[in-house]
Design a protein around this motif. Structure first.
Motif, short mmCIF file in Angstrom:
data_model
loop_
_atom_site.label_atom_id
_atom_site.label_comp_id
_atom_site.label_asym_id
_atom_site.label_seq_id
_atom_site.Cartn_x
_atom_site.Cartn_y
_atom_site.Cartn_z
N PRO A 110 38.31 38.25 34.38
CA PRO A 110 37.49 38.91 35.51
C PRO A 110 36.09 39.44 35.09
N VAL A 111 35.77 39.66 33.90
CA VAL A 111 34.39 40.13 33.84
C VAL A 111 33.50 38.79 33.95
N LEU A 112 33.68 37.78 33.37
CA LEU A 112 32.74 36.53 33.69
C LEU A 112 32.98 36.24 35.27
N ALA A 113 34.02 36.04 35.75
CA ALA A 113 34.16 36.06 37.35
C ALA A 113 33.23 37.00 37.88
N GLU A 117 30.44 35.40 40.11
CA GLU A 117 30.54 35.73 41.85
C GLU A 117 29.20 36.56 42.10
N LYS A 118 28.61 37.28 41.34
CA LYS A 118 27.40 37.94 41.72
C LYS A 118 26.14 36.95 41.94
N ASP A 125 35.93 33.29 42.02
CA ASP A 125 36.72 34.60 42.81
C ASP A 125 36.92 35.83 41.87
N TYR A 126 36.39 36.73 41.83
CA TYR A 126 36.68 37.74 40.98
C TYR A 126 37.90 38.55 41.51
#
Length: 425
Positions: A110-113, A117-118, A125-126
C-alpha cells in the motif's frame, strides 16, 4: 536485476515514502516490515523508519548488502556503513517501476501503491493494495504491546489473568478447514457483513447485533469456529471461561465479569468469546445465594452494555447445556448458532479434510458410516490414533485397518468413560 536487489530497493522506497507522507500509517506497511519495525512502547511503527544495514540483513536474510546495490546511483550508505537510504525518490521510484516484477510488488504494498497512484501511474490502485495487507491487530506484536501496557496499570496483572488473548496470526485452523451446516454458513456470513457495515448499522441505530450464542454438544467445533472467525476477520480473540473467573468470594465474581468486559472494550476491535456460558448464567431459583444472583445479573447487564456497533466487540458465547440457561440469558443474544453432531455425509467431509495430507489406502466413507454420534473432535481423535498406531510400526502411511482399529479403540474408551468405576474388592 536480482530479486535481492529489488527486495532492498522496495524496503528503502517503502521506508522513504512512509516517512514522507503523514497520510500513511502503520496499516499501510507490508506485514514483514511492520512486524520488524514495530515499537511496543509506541504501539505502532514510529516515523521516521531508519533502515540500518543490519536491518536489511536480518529482514531479508542476506549478507554483503552493498554488493547488491553498489551500482545504483539513488542508494546511499553512510560513511560508517551503518544507515542505508534513498537519495533521489523520483529516480529510485522510476527505476523500480521499470522492473518486470514491479507491478506485482506495488499491488501488494500500500505504501508504494499510494505513491505511484499520486503519480497517476496506470493500473495502480491504492485501495486495492490496502485490501491485501491485513491490519496491525492481526500481529502478535500488537497483542504483546497491549498486554504490556495493561500490565503496567494498577491491577492490570489481575485483569490479564482472567482472559487469554490470541492474535489472529496465531490461529492455525481457518474457516477453510471447517465443514459447516447451511445454517452455520448463513450465520457466519451475517457476522462478517455486520462487521463490514458496522458504521452503517450504527448510523441507522441498530445496536443489538453481534451477540451470538453457540449451542451444541462438546467437540462440535464451537471454540474452534470462534477462533477461526478471529483469523478470518483479522481481529484479536479474547477468551474467558466463566468457571475461571468465579471466585470463592462471590462478590469478586461480579467484579471479574466487569473487568473482562472492560478489557474487551479496550482491545477492540475483537471477539470476546465466553466459554461455559451456563456456568454462571444458569437457571435461577429462589434458594440461590444472593451474591450469585448479583453475579448473574452483572453478567447479563455487561452483555447489555457491550455493542458491536458502539464498542467494536463481537460477543460469542458457547454452552453445552442450553437447558440450564433461563429466558433472561437467551434474550441477550440476537442470533443462536446450533452445532449438531455431524451426519454421515458431513462426517466424511470432516475426515477428508483431516486426512488430506496423510498418505495411505483407506476409505473415509466406511469410517463415516461407523461413527454415528461422533463429534468432529472425536473424528480427529480417531485419525490421530490411526496415525500413531502406524508410527509404532515405523509406517508413515495408514491403512483402513488402522482406522477401523482406531474406531474400536475409541468406542471402548467411550464405554469406560460412561460406566461407573467400581473398585475390585
Amino acid at each position: 536485476m536480482s530479486d535481492t536487489t529489488l527486495d532492498i530497493v522496495e524496503l528503502l522506497l517503502t521506508a522513504h515514502i512512509y516517512n514522507k507522507y503523514p497520510e500513511l500509517d502503520v496499516n499501510d506497511l507490508p506485514k514483514n516490515i511492520r512486524k520488524y519495525y514495530w515499537s511496543r512502547e509506541h504501539k505502532t511503527v514510529p516515523k521516521p523508519i531508519k533502515v540500518k544495514v543490519t536491518d536489511i540483513e536480518k529482514l531479508l536474510q542476506i549478507s554483503n548488502v552493498s554488493s547488491h546495490t553498489g551500482s545504483l546511483p539513488f542508494v546511499d550508505i553512510d560513511d560508517m556503513g551503518f544507515l542505508m537510504r534513498i537519495t533521489a525518490l523520483d529516480v529510485g521510484a522510476e527505476w523500480f517501476q521499470k522492473m518486470d516484477e514491479s507491478r506485482e510488488r506495488i499491488s501488494h504494498n500500500p505504501v508504494l501503491a499510494f505513491y505511484y497512484e499520486k503519480k497517476e501511474t496506470e493500473g495502480v490502485d491504492y485501495s486495492s493494495a490496502k485490501t491485501k495487507v491485513r491490519p496491525k491487530e492481526v500481529d502478535r506484536e500488537w497483542i504483546e504491546s497491549f498486554i504490556e501496557e495493561i500490565a503496567k496499570e494498577e491491577g492490570g496483572d489481575d485483569m490479564l489473568k482472567l482472559v487469554e488473548i490470541s492474535a489472529p496470526e496465531d490461529i492455525k485452523q481457518t474457516l477453510r478447514d471447517f465443514i459447516l451446516t447451511t445454517e452455520q454458513e448463513d450465520e457466519v456470513k451475517k457476522i462478517v457483513k455486520a462487521i463490514q457495515y458496522k458504521d452503517y448499522l450504527k448510523h441507522i441505530g441498530l445496536y443489538d447485533v453481534g451477540k451470538v450464542l453457540m449451542v451444541g454438544p462438546p467437540g462440535t467445533g464451537k471454540t474452534s469456529l470462534a477462533k477461526a472467525m478471529s483469523e478470518h476477520l483479522s481481529i484479536p480473540f479474547v477468551e474467558v471461561r466463566l468457571s475461571m473467573i468465579t471466585d470463592q468470594y462471590l462478590g469478586e465474581t461480579a467484579k471479574n465479569i466487569d473487568r473482562v468486559f472492560s478489557l474487551a472494550k479496550r482491545v477492540s476491535p475483537c471477539i470476546l468469546f465466553i466459554d461455559e456460558f451456563d456456568f454462571v448464567a444458569k437457571t435461577r431459583s429462589s434458594d440461590e445465594h444472593a451474591a450469585l444472583k448479583r453475579a448473574v445479573n452483572t453478567l447479563l447487564k455487561a452483555i447489555d452494555g457491550i455493542s458491536l456497533t458502539n464498542d467494536g466487540v463481537l460477543l460469542l458465547a458457547a454452552t453445552n447445556h442450553p437447558r440450564m440457561l433461563d429466558s433472561a440469558a437467551w434474550r441477550r443474544f440476537d442470533e443462536i448458532m446450533k452445532f449438531p453432531l455431524p451426519e454421515p455425509e458431513m462426517r466424511k467431509k470432516i475426515l477428508d479434510i483431516v486426512t488430506k495430507e496423510i498418505k495411505g489406502k483407506f476409505d473415509t466413507e466406511e469410517i463415516a458410516s461407523l461413527t454415528h454420534g461422533y463429534s468432529g473432535s472425536d473424528l480427529r481423535m480417531v485419525i490421530r490414533e490411526g496415525v500413531l498406531s502406524a508410527l509404532v510400526t515405523e509406517r508413515m502411511e495408514i491403512t483402513q485397518k488402522d482406522l477401523l482399529n482406531a474406531v474400536v479403540s475409541f468406542d471402548e474408551r467411550a464405554t469406560i468413560k460412561t460406566n461407573e468405576y467400581e473398585p475390585v474388592m
